[in-house]
Design a protein around this motif. Structure first.
Motif, mmCIF file in Angstrom:
data_model
loop_
_atom_site.group_PDB
_atom_site.id
_atom_site.type_symbol
_atom_site.label_atom_id
_atom_site.label_comp_id
_atom_site.label_asym_id
_atom_site.label_seq_id
_atom_site.Cartn_x
_atom_site.Cartn_y
_atom_site.Cartn_z
ATOM 1 N N TYR A 8 0.865 -1.169 0.000
ATOM 2 C CA TYR A 8 0.000 0.000 0.000
ATOM 3 C C TYR A 8 0.906 1.225 0.000
ATOM 4 O O TYR A 8 1.669 1.417 0.950
ATOM 5 C CB TYR A 8 -0.876 0.005 1.256
ATOM 6 C CG TYR A 8 -1.565 -1.332 1.502
ATOM 7 C CD1 TYR A 8 -2.881 -1.530 1.146
ATOM 8 C CD2 TYR A 8 -0.876 -2.395 2.092
ATOM 9 C CE1 TYR A 8 -3.507 -2.753 1.364
ATOM 10 C CE2 TYR A 8 -1.484 -3.623 2.306
ATOM 11 C CZ TYR A 8 -2.803 -3.792 1.943
ATOM 12 O OH TYR A 8 -3.425 -5.002 2.153
ATOM 13 N N CYS A 9 0.859 2.035 -1.058
ATOM 14 C CA CYS A 9 1.788 3.154 -1.206
ATOM 15 C C CYS A 9 1.053 4.495 -1.255
ATOM 16 O O CYS A 9 -0.123 4.547 -1.593
ATOM 17 C CB CYS A 9 2.596 2.991 -2.484
ATOM 18 S SG CYS A 9 3.568 1.479 -2.548
ATOM 19 N N HIS A 10 1.814 5.561 -0.970
ATOM 20 C CA HIS A 10 1.349 6.951 -0.977
ATOM 21 C C HIS A 10 0.344 7.190 0.154
ATOM 22 O O HIS A 10 -0.693 7.812 -0.024
ATOM 23 C CB HIS A 10 0.746 7.340 -2.338
ATOM 24 C CG HIS A 10 1.561 6.875 -3.507
ATOM 25 N ND1 HIS A 10 2.906 7.191 -3.634
ATOM 26 C CD2 HIS A 10 1.243 6.100 -4.575
ATOM 27 C CE1 HIS A 10 3.362 6.633 -4.752
ATOM 28 N NE2 HIS A 10 2.388 5.957 -5.332
ATOM 29 N N LEU A 11 0.695 6.685 1.332
ATOM 30 C CA LEU A 11 -0.169 6.772 2.510
ATOM 31 C C LEU A 11 0.074 8.065 3.276
ATOM 32 O O LEU A 11 1.065 8.759 3.047
ATOM 33 C CB LEU A 11 0.107 5.571 3.428
ATOM 34 C CG LEU A 11 -0.078 4.196 2.781
ATOM 35 C CD1 LEU A 11 0.406 3.103 3.712
ATOM 36 C CD2 LEU A 11 -1.529 3.975 2.372
ATOM 37 N N GLY A 12 -0.820 8.345 4.217
ATOM 38 C CA GLY A 12 -0.624 9.468 5.126
ATOM 39 C C GLY A 12 0.577 9.193 6.024
ATOM 40 O O GLY A 12 0.967 8.045 6.242
ATOM 41 N N GLU A 13 1.163 10.247 6.559
ATOM 42 C CA GLU A 13 2.384 10.115 7.365
ATOM 43 C C GLU A 13 2.183 9.323 8.652
ATOM 44 O O GLU A 13 3.120 8.737 9.165
ATOM 45 C CB GLU A 13 2.944 11.503 7.686
ATOM 46 C CG GLU A 13 3.448 12.216 6.449
ATOM 47 C CD GLU A 13 4.033 13.574 6.742
ATOM 48 O OE1 GLU A 13 5.003 13.640 7.536
ATOM 49 O OE2 GLU A 13 3.530 14.561 6.187
ATOM 50 N N THR A 14 0.976 9.300 9.172
ATOM 51 C CA THR A 14 0.702 8.551 10.402
ATOM 52 C C THR A 14 0.203 7.157 10.029
ATOM 53 O O THR A 14 -0.962 6.979 9.687
ATOM 54 C CB THR A 14 -0.338 9.272 11.275
ATOM 55 O OG1 THR A 14 0.129 10.586 11.552
ATOM 56 C CG2 THR A 14 -0.583 8.521 12.566
ATOM 57 N N LEU A 15 1.106 6.185 10.085
ATOM 58 C CA LEU A 15 0.738 4.804 9.801
ATOM 59 C C LEU A 15 0.146 4.194 11.072
ATOM 60 O O LEU A 15 0.623 4.460 12.172
ATOM 61 C CB LEU A 15 1.964 4.017 9.332
ATOM 62 C CG LEU A 15 2.684 4.608 8.113
ATOM 63 C CD1 LEU A 15 3.916 3.777 7.768
ATOM 64 C CD2 LEU A 15 1.747 4.710 6.917
ATOM 65 N N LEU A 16 -0.877 3.384 10.924
ATOM 66 C CA LEU A 16 -1.597 2.845 12.081
ATOM 67 C C LEU A 16 -1.114 1.460 12.494
ATOM 68 O O LEU A 16 -1.664 0.865 13.413
ATOM 69 C CB LEU A 16 -3.097 2.820 11.785
ATOM 70 C CG LEU A 16 -3.693 4.176 11.392
ATOM 71 C CD1 LEU A 16 -5.170 4.031 11.044
ATOM 72 C CD2 LEU A 16 -3.490 5.190 12.509
ATOM 73 N N VAL A 17 -0.092 0.944 11.795
ATOM 74 C CA VAL A 17 0.486 -0.360 12.125
ATOM 75 C C VAL A 17 2.000 -0.236 12.121
ATOM 76 O O VAL A 17 2.555 0.720 11.587
ATOM 77 C CB VAL A 17 0.026 -1.460 11.132
ATOM 78 C CG1 VAL A 17 -1.477 -1.681 11.228
ATOM 79 C CG2 VAL A 17 0.427 -1.110 9.705
ATOM 80 N N THR A 18 2.662 -1.232 12.713
ATOM 81 C CA THR A 18 4.122 -1.232 12.770
ATOM 82 C C THR A 18 4.660 -2.578 12.291
ATOM 83 O O THR A 18 3.937 -3.592 12.298
ATOM 84 C CB THR A 18 4.623 -0.979 14.208
ATOM 85 O OG1 THR A 18 4.064 -1.988 15.069
ATOM 86 C CG2 THR A 18 4.219 0.392 14.705
#
Length: 185
Positions: free
Chosen positions: A124-134
């Motif tokens: 999944y590319c071009h996401l928002g800066e705050t990713l909800l998983v690690t």
């Protein structure tokens, strides 16, 4: 006599309550609880077992395969599909799995990779800066993992090789990129 009638009245309610609880709790757990979760958005489920990653957004702005490179740094062989979606809209995991990458990539911008069963992984590319998983986290099908990001991120840099706001979805099977649309019909 009234006590006996009350007893039977409640005795009849008990099986109804049990059947209701089993149907809304136990059966979904047995048949993959991941698919029972809707998040109040319209989700699209397919016979492949995958879930469409962008609820309420289905327009493909760039298909899989050969194309004219839309911007400097973008490949002329597109290894996924671009789904036109509003910035900030939810991005869902298409299937359960383990996050193997969650961070920045020069070509994909903010990006997440999830390893699934049977030799599949999804990107999944071009996401928002705050990713909800690690990295290392287990996720389930339909879980919100990020949001669709902006064209430009902190410091004014492009969010990967992109011409605008969209989600790039790539799927690999046994290490080879395949057309994601073959799983969504």
């Amino acid at each position: 006599m009234d006590d006996i009638i009350q007893y039977f009245k409640y005795a009849m309610l008990f099986p109804i309550i049990v059947v209701f609880l089993v149907s809304i709790i136990i059966i979904p757990l047995l048949f993959n609880a991941n698919y029972a979760i809707q998040y109040g958005e319209q989700n699209y489920y397919f016979s492949s077992g995958f879930i469409w990653p962008t609820p309420n957004f289905t327009r493909i702005s760039s298909p899989f395969g050969r194309r004219n490179s839309p911007t400097q740094g973008a490949s002329s062989y597109h290894k996924g599909i671009d789904i036109a979606a509003n910035q900030g809209s939810s991005v869902l995991a298409i299937s359960s799995g383990t996050v193997t990458f969650a961070g920045w990539s020069s070509s994909g911008g903010y990006m997440i990779i999830i390893e699934h069963e049977n030799g599949f992984d999804s990107r999944y590319c071009h996401l928002g800066e705050t990713l909800l998983v690690t990295k290392g986290q287990k996720v389930y099908a339909g879980q919100t993992i990020a949001t669709v990001g902006p064209k430009y991120v902190s410091g004014g840099r492009l969010n990967g090789a992109t011409t605008g706001v969209h989600l790039h979805l790539g799927i690999r099977k046994d290490g080879e990129f395949v057309n994601p649309l073959q799983f969504f019909h």
